[in-house]
Motif scaffolding. Structure first.
Motif, PDB file in Angstrom:
ATOM      1  N   ASP A  97      -2.757   5.012  -1.784  1.00  0.00           N
ATOM      2  CA  ASP A  97      -3.945   4.381  -1.219  1.00  0.00           C
ATOM      3  C   ASP A  97      -4.426   5.158   0.007  1.00  0.00           C
ATOM      4  N   ILE A  98      -3.476   5.798   0.685  1.00  0.00           N
ATOM      5  CA  ILE A  98      -3.764   6.590   1.879  1.00  0.00           C
ATOM      6  C   ILE A  98      -3.096   7.952   1.692  1.00  0.00           C
ATOM      7  N   VAL A  99      -3.862   9.036   1.890  1.00  0.00           N
ATOM      8  CA  VAL A  99      -3.315  10.389   1.805  1.00  0.00           C
ATOM      9  C   VAL A  99      -3.667  11.118   3.101  1.00  0.00           C
ATOM     10  N   VAL A 100      -2.647  11.617   3.787  1.00  0.00           N
ATOM     11  CA  VAL A 100      -2.830  12.348   5.035  1.00  0.00           C
ATOM     12  C   VAL A 100      -2.268  13.746   4.837  1.00  0.00           C
ATOM     13  N   ILE A 101      -3.107  14.764   5.038  1.00  0.00           N
ATOM     14  CA  ILE A 101      -2.665  16.152   4.896  1.00  0.00           C
ATOM     15  C   ILE A 101      -3.005  16.875   6.188  1.00  0.00           C
ATOM     16  N   LEU A 102      -1.977  17.226   6.960  1.00  0.00           N
ATOM     17  CA  LEU A 102      -2.148  17.890   8.248  1.00  0.00           C
ATOM     18  C   LEU A 102      -1.347  19.186   8.227  1.00  0.00           C
ATOM     19  N   LEU A 103      -2.025  20.304   7.930  1.00  0.00           N
ATOM     20  CA  LEU A 103      -1.345  21.582   7.751  1.00  0.00           C
ATOM     21  C   LEU A 103      -2.019  22.700   8.540  1.00  0.00           C
ATOM     22  N   SER A 104      -1.274  23.770   8.768  1.00  0.00           N
ATOM     23  CA  SER A 104      -1.856  24.961   9.382  1.00  0.00           C
ATOM     24  C   SER A 104      -2.862  25.565   8.401  1.00  0.00           C
ATOM     25  N   SER A 105      -3.738  26.404   8.898  1.00  0.00           N
ATOM     26  CA  SER A 105      -4.801  26.968   8.053  1.00  0.00           C
ATOM     27  C   SER A 105      -4.262  27.704   6.837  1.00  0.00           C
ATOM     28  N   SER A 106      -3.263  28.546   7.025  1.00  0.00           N
ATOM     29  CA  SER A 106      -2.765  29.331   5.888  1.00  0.00           C
ATOM     30  C   SER A 106      -2.179  28.433   4.804  1.00  0.00           C
ATOM     31  N   ARG A 107      -1.410  27.444   5.201  1.00  0.00           N
ATOM     32  CA  ARG A 107      -0.839  26.524   4.207  1.00  0.00           C
ATOM     33  C   ARG A 107      -1.920  25.642   3.596  1.00  0.00           C
ATOM     34  N   PHE A 108      -2.852  25.181   4.398  1.00  0.00           N
ATOM     35  CA  PHE A 108      -3.937  24.335   3.901  1.00  0.00           C
ATOM     36  C   PHE A 108      -4.762  25.109   2.870  1.00  0.00           C
ATOM     37  N   ASP A 109      -5.084  26.373   3.197  1.00  0.00           N
ATOM     38  CA  ASP A 109      -5.888  27.186   2.281  1.00  0.00           C
ATOM     39  C   ASP A 109      -5.153  27.438   0.966  1.00  0.00           C
ATOM     40  N   MET A 130       0.833  -1.173   0.000  1.00  0.00           N
ATOM     41  CA  MET A 130       0.000   0.000   0.000  1.00  0.00           C
ATOM     42  C   MET A 130       0.888   1.249   0.000  1.00  0.00           C
ATOM     43  N   ASN A 131       0.563   2.216  -0.845  1.00  0.00           N
ATOM     44  CA  ASN A 131       1.286   3.491  -0.877  1.00  0.00           C
ATOM     45  C   ASN A 131       0.603   4.482   0.044  1.00  0.00           C
ATOM     46  N   ILE A 132       1.383   5.083   0.933  1.00  0.00           N
ATOM     47  CA  ILE A 132       0.856   6.019   1.924  1.00  0.00           C
ATOM     48  C   ILE A 132       1.647   7.316   1.834  1.00  0.00           C
ATOM     49  N   SER A 133       0.935   8.441   1.733  1.00  0.00           N
ATOM     50  CA  SER A 133       1.583   9.756   1.668  1.00  0.00           C
ATOM     51  C   SER A 133       1.090  10.635   2.798  1.00  0.00           C
ATOM     52  N   ILE A 134       2.046  11.260   3.475  1.00  0.00           N
ATOM     53  CA  ILE A 134       1.728  12.213   4.541  1.00  0.00           C
ATOM     54  C   ILE A 134       2.346  13.558   4.165  1.00  0.00           C
ATOM     55  N   PHE A 135       1.543  14.613   4.276  1.00  0.00           N
ATOM     56  CA  PHE A 135       2.027  15.980   4.058  1.00  0.00           C
ATOM     57  C   PHE A 135       1.833  16.746   5.356  1.00  0.00           C
ATOM     58  N   ALA A 136       2.918  17.269   5.912  1.00  0.00           N
ATOM     59  CA  ALA A 136       2.865  17.984   7.179  1.00  0.00           C
ATOM     60  C   ALA A 136       3.903  19.107   7.169  1.00  0.00           C
ATOM     61  N   GLU A 137       3.833  19.960   8.173  1.00  0.00           N
ATOM     62  CA  GLU A 137       4.785  21.049   8.296  1.00  0.00           C
ATOM     63  C   GLU A 137       5.853  20.701   9.321  1.00  0.00           C
ATOM     64  N   ASP A 138       6.978  21.399   9.219  1.00  0.00           N
ATOM     65  CA  ASP A 138       8.075  21.198  10.153  1.00  0.00           C
ATOM     66  C   ASP A 138       7.688  21.701  11.542  1.00  0.00           C
ATOM     67  N   ALA A 139       8.619  21.666  12.455  1.00  0.00           N
ATOM     68  CA  ALA A 139       8.408  22.166  13.814  1.00  0.00           C
ATOM     69  C   ALA A 139       9.544  23.107  14.174  1.00  0.00           C
ATOM     70  N   GLY A 140       9.249  24.038  15.045  1.00  0.00           N
ATOM     71  CA  GLY A 140      10.283  24.966  15.498  1.00  0.00           C
ATOM     72  C   GLY A 140      11.320  24.300  16.383  1.00  0.00           C
ATOM     73  N   THR A 141      10.923  23.223  17.027  1.00  0.00           N
ATOM     74  CA  THR A 141      11.824  22.491  17.910  1.00  0.00           C
ATOM     75  C   THR A 141      12.554  21.426  17.103  1.00  0.00           C
ATOM     76  N   THR A 142      13.885  21.447  17.186  1.00  0.00           N
ATOM     77  CA  THR A 142      14.692  20.470  16.447  1.00  0.00           C
ATOM     78  C   THR A 142      15.768  19.882  17.353  1.00  0.00           C
ATOM     79  N   ARG A 143      16.327  18.785  16.919  1.00  0.00           N
ATOM     80  CA  ARG A 143      17.466  18.200  17.626  1.00  0.00           C
ATOM     81  C   ARG A 143      18.720  18.952  17.228  1.00  0.00           C
ATOM     82  N   GLU A 144      19.724  18.877  18.060  1.00  0.00           N
ATOM     83  CA  GLU A 144      20.999  19.549  17.780  1.00  0.00           C
ATOM     84  C   GLU A 144      21.720  18.903  16.595  1.00  0.00           C
ATOM     85  N   GLU A 145      21.747  17.569  16.579  1.00  0.00           N
ATOM     86  CA  GLU A 145      22.483  16.882  15.529  1.00  0.00           C
ATOM     87  C   GLU A 145      21.766  17.009  14.186  1.00  0.00           C
TER      88      GLU A 145
END
Length: 177
Positions: free
Chosen positions: A92-104, A1-16
């Motif tokens: 087969d699966i599409v997940v789109i989780l975005l902020s309002s401005s990007r989603f719009d 099954m092909n699965i696609s997720i679209f999301a935004e980054d986060a301000g918190t990141t790891r050092e490495e």
């Protein structure tokens, strides 16, 4: 099954930075990476991350390969849309989780094209503000026998536990067909 997720980054990141993007982003992004892990049990997951700093990147790509870089997502919107259209047709699966401005700007303004490319019988999970979700006509997906899970985003939560469980149930049903 092909699965696609679209999301935004986060301000918190790891050092490495000699790690994949899916491990680099922390904080609110952890719900996305854990969802990707859960969905990975059902098929091949492609995690697409929209980043103000790096543009459009894939979760498995290494952060070091993109350093140093300073590129606005606005410049990448055409690439993001073409990737979304391509993945809508193949997934087969599409997940789109975005902020309002990007989603719009990405989804709502291109919905007819996106829904037109959707793979018949696929499962869609869309997370955004109620006003953004209300701006979408789900009929084209329903006519293609797609299952639709929506999450009305409130605050910083990218997906609720309820929406996650509903999505996973739909994926289970889809896999058993």
């Amino acid at each position: 099954m092909n699965i696609s997720i679209f999301a935004e980054d986060a301000g918190t990141t790891r050092e490495e930075t000699d790690i994949p993007f899916e491990e680099f982003y922390q904080g609110g992004f952890l719900t996305i990476s854990s969802l990707a892990d859960q969905l990975g049990k059902y098929g091949d997951v492609q995690l697409h991350i929209l980043s103000d700093q790096f543009g459009l990147v894939r979760g498995e790509e290494n952060v070091d390969e993109y350093l140093p870089q300073d590129q606005a997502v606005g410049e990448e919107e055409g690439e993001v849309l073409s990737t979304l259209l391509e993945r809508a047709a193949d997934s087969d699966i599409v997940v789109i989780l975005l902020s309002s401005s990007r989603f719009d700007s990405l989804v709502v303004s291109n919905w007819e094209q996106i829904a037109g490319r959707a793979k018949p019988g696929s499962v869609w999970c869309l997370g955004a503000a109620r006003s953004s979700l209300d701006a979408i006509d789900f009929d084209p997906l329903q006519q293609k026998n797609c299952e639709i899970v929506t999450y009305e985003r409130v605050g910083v939560a990218r997906i609720s536990n309820e929406a996650r469980e509903e999505l996973l149930e739909q994926v289970e049903l889809h896999q058993s067909k």
